[in-house]
Design an enzyme around this catalytic site. Structure first.
Site, PDB file in Angstrom:
ATOM      1  N   ASP A 176     110.195  58.841  57.908  1.00 25.64           N
ATOM      2  CA  ASP A 176     111.264  58.413  58.919  1.00 25.64           C
ATOM      3  C   ASP A 176     110.689  57.257  59.787  1.00 25.64           C
ATOM      4  O   ASP A 176     110.805  56.057  59.552  1.00 25.64           O
ATOM      5  CB  ASP A 176     111.717  59.614  59.679  1.00 25.64           C
ATOM      6  CG  ASP A 176     112.849  60.310  58.946  1.00 25.64           C
ATOM      7  OD1 ASP A 176     113.218  59.802  58.100  1.00 25.64           O
ATOM      8  OD2 ASP A 176     113.211  61.464  59.320  1.00 25.64           O
TER       9      ASP A 176
ATOM     10  N   GLY B  37      87.536  59.538  53.421  1.00 28.14           N
ATOM     11  CA  GLY B  37      86.739  58.588  53.126  1.00 28.14           C
ATOM     12  C   GLY B  37      85.490  59.017  52.670  1.00 28.14           C
ATOM     13  O   GLY B  37      85.448  60.145  52.025  1.00 28.14           O
ATOM     14  N   GLY B  38      84.587  58.163  52.765  1.00 27.37           N
ATOM     15  CA  GLY B  38      82.938  58.754  52.390  1.00 27.37           C
ATOM     16  C   GLY B  38      82.207  59.710  53.303  1.00 27.37           C
ATOM     17  O   GLY B  38      81.160  60.217  53.100  1.00 27.37           O
TER      18      GLY B  38
ATOM     19  N   GLU C  32     113.375  62.923  55.636  1.00 30.90           N
ATOM     20  CA  GLU C  32     111.987  62.917  55.873  1.00 30.90           C
ATOM     21  C   GLU C  32     110.958  63.507  54.616  1.00 30.90           C
ATOM     22  O   GLU C  32     110.371  63.127  54.103  1.00 30.90           O
ATOM     23  CB  GLU C  32     111.498  63.629  57.275  1.00 30.90           C
ATOM     24  CG  GLU C  32     110.249  63.745  57.459  1.00 30.90           C
ATOM     25  CD  GLU C  32     109.427  62.572  57.687  1.00 30.90           C
ATOM     26  OE1 GLU C  32     109.794  61.691  58.563  1.00 30.90           O
ATOM     27  OE2 GLU C  32     108.534  62.226  56.814  1.00 30.90           O
TER      28      GLU C  32
ATOM     29  N   LYS D  96     120.513  60.236  48.812  1.00 31.05           N
ATOM     30  CA  LYS D  96     120.550  60.386  50.008  1.00 31.05           C
ATOM     31  C   LYS D  96     119.055  61.000  50.360  1.00 31.05           C
ATOM     32  O   LYS D  96     118.517  61.777  49.695  1.00 31.05           O
ATOM     33  CB  LYS D  96     121.392  61.238  50.687  1.00 31.05           C
ATOM     34  CG  LYS D  96     122.857  60.411  50.695  1.00 31.05           C
ATOM     35  CD  LYS D  96     124.059  61.416  51.524  1.00 31.05           C
ATOM     36  CE  LYS D  96     125.266  60.852  51.677  1.00 31.05           C
ATOM     37  NZ  LYS D  96     126.305  61.478  52.303  1.00 31.05           N
TER      38      LYS D  96
ATOM     39  N   GLN E 211     116.550  58.946  62.157  1.00 26.86           N
ATOM     40  CA  GLN E 211     115.270  58.710  62.745  1.00 26.86           C
ATOM     41  C   GLN E 211     114.653  57.240  62.384  1.00 26.86           C
ATOM     42  O   GLN E 211     114.286  56.288  62.968  1.00 26.86           O
ATOM     43  CB  GLN E 211     114.320  59.754  62.403  1.00 26.86           C
ATOM     44  CG  GLN E 211     112.990  59.479  63.136  1.00 26.86           C
ATOM     45  CD  GLN E 211     111.827  60.509  63.141  1.00 26.86           C
ATOM     46  OE1 GLN E 211     110.602  60.160  63.181  1.00 26.86           O
ATOM     47  NE2 GLN E 211     112.244  61.623  62.875  1.00 26.86           N
TER      48      GLN E 211
ATOM     49  N   LEU F 136     132.673  52.079  68.087  1.00 30.10           N
ATOM     50  CA  LEU F 136     133.503  51.281  67.287  1.00 30.10           C
ATOM     51  C   LEU F 136     133.475  51.845  65.863  1.00 30.10           C
ATOM     52  O   LEU F 136     132.512  52.226  65.080  1.00 30.10           O
ATOM     53  CB  LEU F 136     132.727  49.926  67.037  1.00 30.10           C
ATOM     54  CG  LEU F 136     133.572  48.637  66.510  1.00 30.10           C
ATOM     55  CD1 LEU F 136     134.628  48.421  67.327  1.00 30.10           C
ATOM     56  CD2 LEU F 136     132.514  47.679  66.087  1.00 30.10           C
TER      57      LEU F 136
HETATM   58  N1  COA Z   1     132.942  53.369  61.838  1.00 35.66           N
HETATM   59  C1  COA Z   1     133.089  53.986  60.684  1.00 35.66           C
HETATM   60  N2  COA Z   1     132.502  54.642  59.798  1.00 35.66           N
HETATM   61  C2  COA Z   1     131.157  54.727  60.175  1.00 35.66           C
HETATM   62  C3  COA Z   1     130.392  54.566  60.992  1.00 35.66           C
HETATM   63  C4  COA Z   1     131.350  53.673  62.265  1.00 35.66           C
HETATM   64  N3  COA Z   1     130.818  53.427  63.287  1.00 35.66           N
HETATM   65  N4  COA Z   1     129.335  54.809  61.118  1.00 35.66           N
HETATM   66  C5  COA Z   1     128.998  55.358  59.894  1.00 35.66           C
HETATM   67  N5  COA Z   1     130.139  55.415  59.316  1.00 35.66           N
HETATM   68  C6  COA Z   1     130.433  56.151  57.985  1.00 35.66           C
HETATM   69  C7  COA Z   1     129.909  55.477  56.787  1.00 35.66           C
HETATM   70  O1  COA Z   1     130.465  54.236  56.490  1.00 35.66           O
HETATM   71  C8  COA Z   1     129.583  56.427  55.720  1.00 35.66           C
HETATM   72  O2  COA Z   1     131.154  56.706  55.103  1.00 35.66           O
HETATM   73  P1  COA Z   1     131.416  56.633  53.414  1.00 35.66           P
HETATM   74  O3  COA Z   1     130.590  57.879  53.112  1.00 35.66           O
HETATM   75  O4  COA Z   1     132.826  56.908  53.617  1.00 35.66           O
HETATM   76  O5  COA Z   1     131.319  55.214  52.993  1.00 35.66           O
HETATM   77  C9  COA Z   1     129.823  57.728  56.645  1.00 35.66           C
HETATM   78  O6  COA Z   1     129.939  57.274  58.015  1.00 35.66           O
HETATM   79  C10 COA Z   1     128.457  58.545  56.377  1.00 35.66           C
HETATM   80  O7  COA Z   1     127.508  58.066  56.299  1.00 35.66           O
HETATM   81  P2  COA Z   1     125.915  58.411  55.637  1.00 35.66           P
HETATM   82  O8  COA Z   1     124.978  57.271  55.659  1.00 35.66           O
HETATM   83  O9  COA Z   1     126.437  58.779  54.025  1.00 35.66           O
HETATM   84  O10 COA Z   1     125.546  59.733  56.498  1.00 35.66           O
HETATM   85  P3  COA Z   1     125.253  60.999  55.815  1.00 35.66           P
HETATM   86  O11 COA Z   1     125.198  61.951  56.972  1.00 35.66           O
HETATM   87  O12 COA Z   1     126.213  61.607  54.844  1.00 35.66           O
HETATM   88  O13 COA Z   1     123.798  60.771  55.231  1.00 35.66           O
HETATM   89  C11 COA Z   1     121.597  60.143  55.304  1.00 35.66           C
HETATM   90  C12 COA Z   1     122.680  60.682  56.194  1.00 35.66           C
HETATM   91  C13 COA Z   1     120.530  59.798  56.390  1.00 35.66           C
HETATM   92  C14 COA Z   1     121.037  61.028  54.182  1.00 35.66           C
HETATM   93  C15 COA Z   1     121.977  58.946  54.690  1.00 35.66           C
HETATM   94  O14 COA Z   1     122.402  57.899  55.644  1.00 35.66           O
HETATM   95  C16 COA Z   1     120.755  58.111  53.926  1.00 35.66           C
HETATM   96  O15 COA Z   1     120.363  58.695  52.841  1.00 35.66           O
HETATM   97  N6  COA Z   1     120.271  56.945  54.623  1.00 35.66           N
HETATM   98  C17 COA Z   1     119.458  56.225  54.023  1.00 35.66           C
HETATM   99  C18 COA Z   1     118.037  56.960  54.135  1.00 35.66           C
HETATM  100  C19 COA Z   1     117.491  57.317  55.650  1.00 35.66           C
HETATM  101  O16 COA Z   1     117.805  56.305  56.423  1.00 35.66           O
HETATM  102  N7  COA Z   1     117.379  58.485  55.707  1.00 35.66           N
HETATM  103  C20 COA Z   1     117.304  59.073  57.088  1.00 35.66           C
HETATM  104  C21 COA Z   1     115.952  58.991  57.440  1.00 35.66           C
HETATM  105  S1  COA Z   1     115.907  59.664  59.169  1.00 35.66           S
END
Ligand code: COA
Length: 416
Positions: A169, A248-249, A140, A137, A17, A72
């Site tokens: 988020d 507020g107030g 929200e 990581k 998000q 991609l």
């Molecule tokens: N092609 C190849 N690999 C891809 C890709 C693509 N197009 N898009 C994503 N990936 C890979 C990433 O490189 C990562 O690989 P790695 O762990 O081997 O380096 C993997 O997908 C997972 O990405 P990640 O961001 O770790 O996803 P997650 O599902 O484990 O974690 C979150 C999700 C949201 C917790 C984490 O991304 C995060 O903390 N983000 C920052 C804060 C944030 O935005 N929170 C969410 C708010 S809505």
């Protein structure tokens, strides 16, 4: 009508998000937002909480309108080459991967800056760089707790509570959008891109600044006169949860209206603004309170503010929330009905203003979403449906100069 961000190309390497909310906003205002997604799966929200089997979930469609989708695999050599080409031609790259993920992919800030010194690289993380939790990581509710919002939300006799509003988020996404636009203006002056980083914790704290105000007042005087704990309850050394008190107030509270026994939203928010005291007394049929020394000033009212709210609830008992607001608005009293999501979805004013819009989708049919909350005199953002996974892959690759044959090879290499 031309749009102010037309000509700005954004690589949208975001998911869930916080990042998507930012890039969606920029897409509404004319940017060409290319959502880069992993082949086969894409943004995880395409599959989360689906209400129609085999069709993108509303979680995805409502955060990714007006974008194009490019699949991609940026971990393959071929995929990295495509991304490099895209980086050379783009103005902004936005990402909200877990800490370090972009670096592990080989796209450090240094590398991106080398590929395109004009590129703005914008990131959302849970905590800011150098923070002792920088490796975490974050979703929200984690951010709402780390940002001070949860400790000050809810009732004093209950646990810390998170808000339904996406303070961690979407709010962070909005902060990032401001950062990107600032960096674009900065680039106009210097010719160079820069790194823009926003943490979810910081964005929540930015919205909790009045609670930091309250902490300092509490430290100095030991009480907070606008909180329900004053003057009969106890204060500790931290800002307490104040229920529905006005921040507020102006004292305020959520008050019951006709039908509250069966309708969970038959309430209004009622604010006792100081200068509206006289009209409030007239509206309630209590003219004697206007000059009564126990009621005449805000300070005099505070010790029995809940008795006053009780009297107002007695007055509200035979009025629906809409009838009540229609009466109170004539007395210039700041108030509003507590609206349910169903009422918001069907509100004619919100439909007319474009805040709630119905958009078509190739697989779902039409769905409701929240349109631009920002209104311009010279721009009316048109909200279009979200893209299917990889819907624009070939179109975008062709724009980058790839021939049909080369696109076929990328398919074979499973890079797209
Ligand atoms: N092609 C190849 N690999 C891809 C890709 C693509 N197009 N898009 C994503 N990936 C890979 C990433 O490189 C990562 O690989 P790695 O762990 O081997 O380096 C993997 O997908 C997972 O990405 P990640 O961001 O770790 O996803 P997650 O599902 O484990 O974690 C979150 C999700 C949201 C917790 C984490 O991304 C995060 O903390 N983000 C920052 C804060 C944030 O935005 N929170 C969410 C708010 S809505």
């Amino acid at each position: 009508m031309s749009k102010p961000l037309e000509g700005i190309k954004i690589i949208d390497f975001t998911h869930v998000q916080a990042g998507p909310a930012c890039t969606q906003l920029l897409a509404w205002f004319g940017a060409d937002v290319i959502k880069v997604e992993r082949p086969g799966s894409g943004d995880v929200t395409r599959n989360q909480l689906r209400d129609i089997p085999e069709a993108d979930a509303l979680y995805f469609t409502m955060l990714n309108s007006n974008k194009r989708s490019l699949t991609l695999d940026t971990k393959t050599q071929e995929g990295k080459e495509v991304l490099e080409k895209l980086v050379r031609e783009s103005d902004v790259l936005v990402e909200n991967f877990a800490p370090g993920a972009l670096d592990r992919m080989g796209f450090t800030w240094e590398r991106l800056n080398e590929l395109n010194p004009k590129l703005i690289v914008a990131s959302v993380k849970g905590f800011s760089d150098g923070h002792h939790y920088e490796d975490l990581k974050v979703y929200e509710n984690v951010a709402q707790c780390a940002g001070g919002a949860a400790s000050t939300t809810g009732f004093w006799d209950g646990p810390p509570t998170v808000s339904a509003a996406a303070l961690g988020d979407s709010n962070t996404g909005m902060h990032l959008a401001i950062g990107i636009l600032t960096a674009l203006i900065g680039r106009g002056q210097t010719g160079r891109g820069q790194k823009v980083a926003v943490s979810m914790q910081d964005s929540v704290i930015n919205l909790c600044r009045v609670k930091l105000r309250d902490q300092q007042r509490l430290d100095r005087v030991g009480f907070l006169e606008e909180y329900p704990q004053y003057p009969h309850g106890e204060f500790s050394d931290v800002v307490p949860r104040g229920g529905n008190a006005g921040g507020g107030g102006q004292p305020g509270w959520v008050l019951k209206c006709k039908g509250w026994e069966t309708d969970p939203n038959a309430y209004i928010y009622f604010t006792i603004q100081g200068h509206a005291w006289e009209p409030i007394c007239r509206a309630l049929g209590k003219p004697e309170w206007i000059s009564d020394p126990n009621y005449a000033t805000a300070q005099a009212r505070q010790p029995h503010i809940f008795d006053i709210f009780k009297t107002i609830e007695e007055w509200l008992a035979d009025k629906t929330k809409f009838e009540a607001v229609d009466i109170l608005r004539k007395f210039d009293i700041p108030c509003a009905p507590v609206l349910s999501m169903k009422e918001i979805a069907n509100d004619p004013s919100l439909r007319a203003s474009g805040t709630i819009v119905e958009v078509p989708h190739k697989e779902r049919g039409s769905y409701l979403t929240v349109g631009s909350p920002i209104k311009f005199s010279g721009l009316k953002p048109e909200i279009t449906g979200s893209p299917l996974l990889g819907e624009h892959t070939e179109e975008i690759l062709a724009e980058l100069g790839y021939s049909k044959d080369q696109i076929g090879k990328l398919h074979t290499a499973k890079a797209i």
